[in-house]
Design a protein around this motif. Structure first.
Motif, PDB file in Angstrom:
ATOM      1  N   UNK A   1       0.880  -1.173   0.000  1.00 21.90           N
ATOM      2  CA  UNK A   1       0.000   0.000   0.000  1.00 21.90           C
ATOM      3  C   UNK A   1       0.913   1.217   0.000  1.00 21.90           C
ATOM      4  N   UNK A   2       1.110   1.794  -1.158  1.00 26.47           N
ATOM      5  CA  UNK A   2       2.094   2.866  -1.311  1.00 26.47           C
ATOM      6  C   UNK A   2       1.797   4.054  -0.404  1.00 26.47           C
ATOM      7  N   UNK A   3       0.552   4.473  -0.360  1.00 25.74           N
ATOM      8  CA  UNK A   3       0.198   5.640   0.447  1.00 25.74           C
ATOM      9  C   UNK A   3       0.458   5.397   1.928  1.00 25.74           C
ATOM     10  N   UNK A   4       0.048   4.230   2.422  1.00 31.69           N
ATOM     11  CA  UNK A   4       0.257   3.909   3.842  1.00 31.69           C
ATOM     12  C   UNK A   4       1.741   3.761   4.146  1.00 31.69           C
ATOM     13  N   UNK A   5       2.489   3.167   3.208  1.00 30.89           N
ATOM     14  CA  UNK A   5       3.924   2.997   3.412  1.00 30.89           C
ATOM     15  C   UNK A   5       4.632   4.346   3.467  1.00 30.89           C
ATOM     16  N   UNK A   6       4.271   5.243   2.567  1.00 28.37           N
ATOM     17  CA  UNK A   6       4.883   6.572   2.559  1.00 28.37           C
ATOM     18  C   UNK A   6       4.579   7.322   3.847  1.00 28.37           C
ATOM     19  N   UNK A   7       3.351   7.194   4.326  1.00 28.15           N
ATOM     20  CA  UNK A   7       2.972   7.866   5.564  1.00 28.15           C
ATOM     21  C   UNK A   7       3.753   7.299   6.751  1.00 28.15           C
ATOM     22  N   UNK A   8       3.870   5.977   6.805  1.00 25.97           N
ATOM     23  CA  UNK A   8       4.608   5.346   7.894  1.00 25.97           C
ATOM     24  C   UNK A   8       6.081   5.701   7.869  1.00 25.97           C
ATOM     25  N   UNK A   9       6.669   5.680   6.688  1.00 21.69           N
ATOM     26  CA  UNK A   9       8.089   6.004   6.572  1.00 21.69           C
ATOM     27  C   UNK A   9       8.353   7.474   6.904  1.00 21.69           C
ATOM     28  N   UNK A  10       7.415   8.339   6.549  1.00 20.01           N
ATOM     29  CA  UNK A  10       7.558   9.756   6.885  1.00 20.01           C
ATOM     30  C   UNK A  10       7.556   9.938   8.402  1.00 20.01           C
ATOM     31  N   UNK A  11       6.715   9.174   9.080  1.00 17.67           N
ATOM     32  CA  UNK A  11       6.682   9.273  10.539  1.00 17.67           C
ATOM     33  C   UNK A  11       7.980   8.756  11.149  1.00 17.67           C
ATOM     34  N   UNK A  12       8.525   7.700  10.571  1.00 22.50           N
ATOM     35  CA  UNK A  12       9.795   7.162  11.059  1.00 22.50           C
ATOM     36  C   UNK A  12      10.900   8.204  10.906  1.00 22.50           C
ATOM     37  N   UNK A  13      10.926   8.859   9.751  1.00 23.96           N
ATOM     38  CA  UNK A  13      11.932   9.909   9.529  1.00 23.96           C
ATOM     39  C   UNK A  13      11.779  11.012  10.570  1.00 23.96           C
ATOM     40  N   UNK A  14      10.549  11.393  10.851  1.00 18.59           N
ATOM     41  CA  UNK A  14      10.303  12.443  11.834  1.00 18.59           C
ATOM     42  C   UNK A  14      10.773  12.018  13.223  1.00 18.59           C
ATOM     43  N   UNK A  15      10.511  10.767  13.584  1.00 18.65           N
ATOM     44  CA  UNK A  15      10.940  10.271  14.891  1.00 18.65           C
ATOM     45  C   UNK A  15      12.454  10.273  14.992  1.00 18.65           C
ATOM     46  N   UNK A  16      13.108   9.817  13.928  1.00 20.94           N
ATOM     47  CA  UNK A  16      14.572   9.790  13.925  1.00 20.94           C
ATOM     48  C   UNK A  16      15.137  11.202  14.065  1.00 20.94           C
ATOM     49  N   UNK A  17      14.554  12.155  13.363  1.00 26.45           N
ATOM     50  CA  UNK A  17      15.058  13.526  13.388  1.00 26.45           C
ATOM     51  C   UNK A  17      14.836  14.202  14.741  1.00 26.45           C
ATOM     52  N   UNK A  18      13.816  13.769  15.464  1.00 29.73           N
ATOM     53  CA  UNK A  18      13.503  14.420  16.732  1.00 29.73           C
ATOM     54  C   UNK A  18      13.972  13.646  17.950  1.00 29.73           C
ATOM     55  N   UNK A  19      14.582  12.472  17.730  1.00 37.32           N
ATOM     56  CA  UNK A  19      15.079  11.696  18.862  1.00 37.32           C
ATOM     57  C   UNK A  19      16.283  12.391  19.468  1.00 37.32           C
ATOM     58  N   UNK A  20      16.269  12.542  20.771  1.00 38.83           N
ATOM     59  CA  UNK A  20      17.346  13.239  21.476  1.00 38.83           C
ATOM     60  C   UNK A  20      18.700  12.637  21.152  1.00 38.83           C
ATOM     61  N   UNK A  21      19.628  13.488  20.817  1.00 36.83           N
ATOM     62  CA  UNK A  21      21.041  13.147  20.623  1.00 36.83           C
ATOM     63  C   UNK A  21      21.301  12.227  19.444  1.00 36.83           C
ATOM     64  N   UNK A  22      20.336  12.001  18.599  1.00 37.63           N
ATOM     65  CA  UNK A  22      20.557  11.113  17.465  1.00 37.63           C
ATOM     66  C   UNK A  22      21.295  11.861  16.365  1.00 37.63           C
ATOM     67  N   UNK A  23      22.504  11.434  16.102  1.00 36.27           N
ATOM     68  CA  UNK A  23      23.291  12.024  15.029  1.00 36.27           C
ATOM     69  C   UNK A  23      24.251  10.989  14.487  1.00 36.27           C
ATOM     70  N   UNK A  24      24.774  11.219  13.309  1.00 38.06           N
ATOM     71  CA  UNK A  24      25.694  10.265  12.695  1.00 38.06           C
ATOM     72  C   UNK A  24      26.933  10.073  13.554  1.00 38.06           C
ATOM     73  N   UNK A  25      27.388  11.128  14.215  1.00 37.46           N
ATOM     74  CA  UNK A  25      28.592  11.032  15.032  1.00 37.46           C
ATOM     75  C   UNK A  25      28.373  10.139  16.245  1.00 37.46           C
TER      76      UNK A  25
END
Length: 199
Positions: A165-189
């Motif tokens: 389900x492309x639409x549901x997958x895109x929505x879920x992956x977008x939320x994952x990206x948002x969680x990763x970006x807002x997780x405390x101290x999460x960085x490549x380093x």
């Protein structure tokens, strides 16, 4: 086939041993590698019977244990009806165990993601979507540190890739990206080397 049948018979005699869960997973993986329309489903059905045998629970604590390899093997079957029936039985066992143990950590998410992937491969979009929704709810309510969340989200993101389900997958992956970006101290380093290689 003969060797696998002998190994399965031996396993049936030693189910009280707490290490047999891993052996069952190895057998499931081997049956899946045979990839025969007759041998593979029959072998997996035998393993499923062992897992669901209430008199001989695998995994200790008086509760059956479902190895991820068995979930994956059912996800690869060519017969969708057989696969979905097997996955349904395995999921019921898994959810009952998780409810009994109150486990909402990596173990839960790893299993739920494996089921979602397997259902997705069998084109059961509804079941896969429900499991992914449940997984994301566990992630949002988790108080785990960022490193644990990183690996959990990787499993869930992979499952979204098989959703169908492309639409549901895109929505879920977008939320994952948002969680990763807002997780405390999460960085490549900060990520461990193995995390970077998997990313």
């Amino acid at each position: 086939q003969s060797l696998l049948e002998k190994a399965t018979d031996e396993l049936a005699l030693t189910l009280s041993n707490r290490f047999t869960g891993g052996a069952l997973g190895d057998l499931a993986e081997a049956y899946a590698l045979i990839d025969d329309p007759d041998i593979t489903p029959a072998g997996l059905a035998t393993l499923l019977e062992l897992v669901t045998n209430a008199d001989l629970p695998i995994g200790g604590n008086g509760r059956p244990f479902v190895p991820i390899e068995l979930i994956t093997a059912y996800g690869q079957l060519g017969d969708a009806a057989v696969a979905n029936e097997g996955l349904s039985k395995l999921l019921e066992i898994t959810l009952n165990r998780l409810d009994a143990e109150g486990n909402s950590g990596r173990f839960s998410l790893e299993k739920l993601s494996a089921f979602a992937t397997a259902y997705g491969k069998q084109y059961n979009v509804e079941a896969a979507t429900q499991l992914l929704t449940q997984s994301m709810a566990l992630v949002r309510n988790s108080d785990k540190n960022y490193k644990s969340r990183f690996y959990q989200l990787a499993d869930i993101a992979a499952a979204y890739g098989y959703l169908g389900d492309t639409a549901a997958a895109e929505q879920g992956l977008a939320e994952i990206v948002e969680i990763v970006q807002t997780t405390d101290s999460l960085s490549a380093a900060d990520l461990p080397a193995e995390g970077l290689s998997e990313a």
